[in-house]
Design an enzyme around this catalytic site. Sequence first.
Site, PDB file in Angstrom:
ATOM      1  N   CYS A  61       0.840  -1.188   0.000  1.00 61.36           N
ATOM      2  CA  CYS A  61       0.000   0.000   0.000  1.00 61.36           C
ATOM      3  C   CYS A  61       0.877   1.241   0.000  1.00 61.36           C
ATOM      4  O   CYS A  61       1.899   1.287   0.698  1.00 61.36           O
ATOM      5  CB  CYS A  61      -0.904  -0.005   1.235  1.00 61.36           C
ATOM      6  SG  CYS A  61      -2.062   1.379   1.305  1.00 61.36           S
ATOM      7  N   HIS A 107      -8.475  -4.065  -3.059  1.00 57.78           N
ATOM      8  CA  HIS A 107      -7.633  -3.218  -2.203  1.00 57.78           C
ATOM      9  C   HIS A 107      -8.083  -1.758  -2.281  1.00 57.78           C
ATOM     10  O   HIS A 107      -8.285  -1.111  -1.256  1.00 57.78           O
ATOM     11  CB  HIS A 107      -6.166  -3.363  -2.629  1.00 57.78           C
ATOM     12  CG  HIS A 107      -5.235  -2.469  -1.879  1.00 57.78           C
ATOM     13  ND1 HIS A 107      -4.425  -2.935  -0.872  1.00 57.78           N
ATOM     14  CD2 HIS A 107      -4.983  -1.140  -1.975  1.00 57.78           C
ATOM     15  CE1 HIS A 107      -3.721  -1.924  -0.381  1.00 57.78           C
ATOM     16  NE2 HIS A 107      -4.044  -0.824  -1.042  1.00 57.78           N
ATOM     17  N   GLU A 108      -8.237  -1.246  -3.510  1.00 60.01           N
ATOM     18  CA  GLU A 108      -8.617   0.163  -3.674  1.00 60.01           C
ATOM     19  C   GLU A 108     -10.034   0.407  -3.157  1.00 60.01           C
ATOM     20  O   GLU A 108     -10.311   1.431  -2.524  1.00 60.01           O
ATOM     21  CB  GLU A 108      -8.492   0.596  -5.132  1.00 60.01           C
ATOM     22  CG  GLU A 108      -7.101   0.444  -5.733  1.00 60.01           C
ATOM     23  CD  GLU A 108      -5.982   1.095  -4.937  1.00 60.01           C
ATOM     24  OE1 GLU A 108      -6.234   2.012  -4.135  1.00 60.01           O
ATOM     25  OE2 GLU A 108      -4.824   0.671  -5.108  1.00 60.01           O
ATOM     26  N   HIS A 112     -10.219   0.957   0.540  1.00 64.30           N
ATOM     27  CA  HIS A 112      -9.870   2.316   0.968  1.00 64.30           C
ATOM     28  C   HIS A 112     -11.107   3.216   1.040  1.00 64.30           C
ATOM     29  O   HIS A 112     -11.191   4.085   1.903  1.00 64.30           O
ATOM     30  CB  HIS A 112      -8.855   2.947   0.006  1.00 64.30           C
ATOM     31  CG  HIS A 112      -7.437   2.610   0.313  1.00 64.30           C
ATOM     32  ND1 HIS A 112      -6.802   3.011   1.475  1.00 64.30           N
ATOM     33  CD2 HIS A 112      -6.515   1.920  -0.400  1.00 64.30           C
ATOM     34  CE1 HIS A 112      -5.554   2.578   1.446  1.00 64.30           C
ATOM     35  NE2 HIS A 112      -5.356   1.913   0.328  1.00 64.30           N
TER      36      HIS A 112
END
Length: 160
Positions: A95, A137-138, A141
């Site tokens: 990250c 993953h994004e 966020h």
Amino acid sequence: MKTTDDILKLGDPRLYETCEPVDESELPLVAAWVQDLHEAMEDIRRKYGFGRGIAAPQLGIMKRLFYLNLDKPYVIINPELKNLNEDTFEMWDDCMSFPNLLVKVDRHRSMTLQYFDENWKKKTWEVRDDISELIQHEYDHLDGILCTMRAKDAKSFKYR
């Protein structure tokens, strides 16, 4: 010009907030946000040798938006994850908010992504493997979830 220094670092409370959807009326702002995301990601690539995507909240833009630069740039607005495959795989995730740390996580092998592009056109994208994990993953966020929170266990951390 945005750089690595502009990316929020692990522990910044904004990284744990849930982002608001982008409203169609905000579309004129998206190009500048994407330019900032692109610049910060390019600086990470130069300094650390990785980076395929970055989420708006990593620059303090608390909107449901992320940017990918793969075979071409992708602007992902108000994404929705659908049809998450039950088949998962284990990987070392990284990250930009903690560039020297790797975290062992499980990710879904495939899924469907629905989103608006930079022209406010509705898109559907079937993704697998490395693109699937990147999008997960994004997307995390945008919900204030970091891969550190998805670690498999207490020993699932290592320095790059």
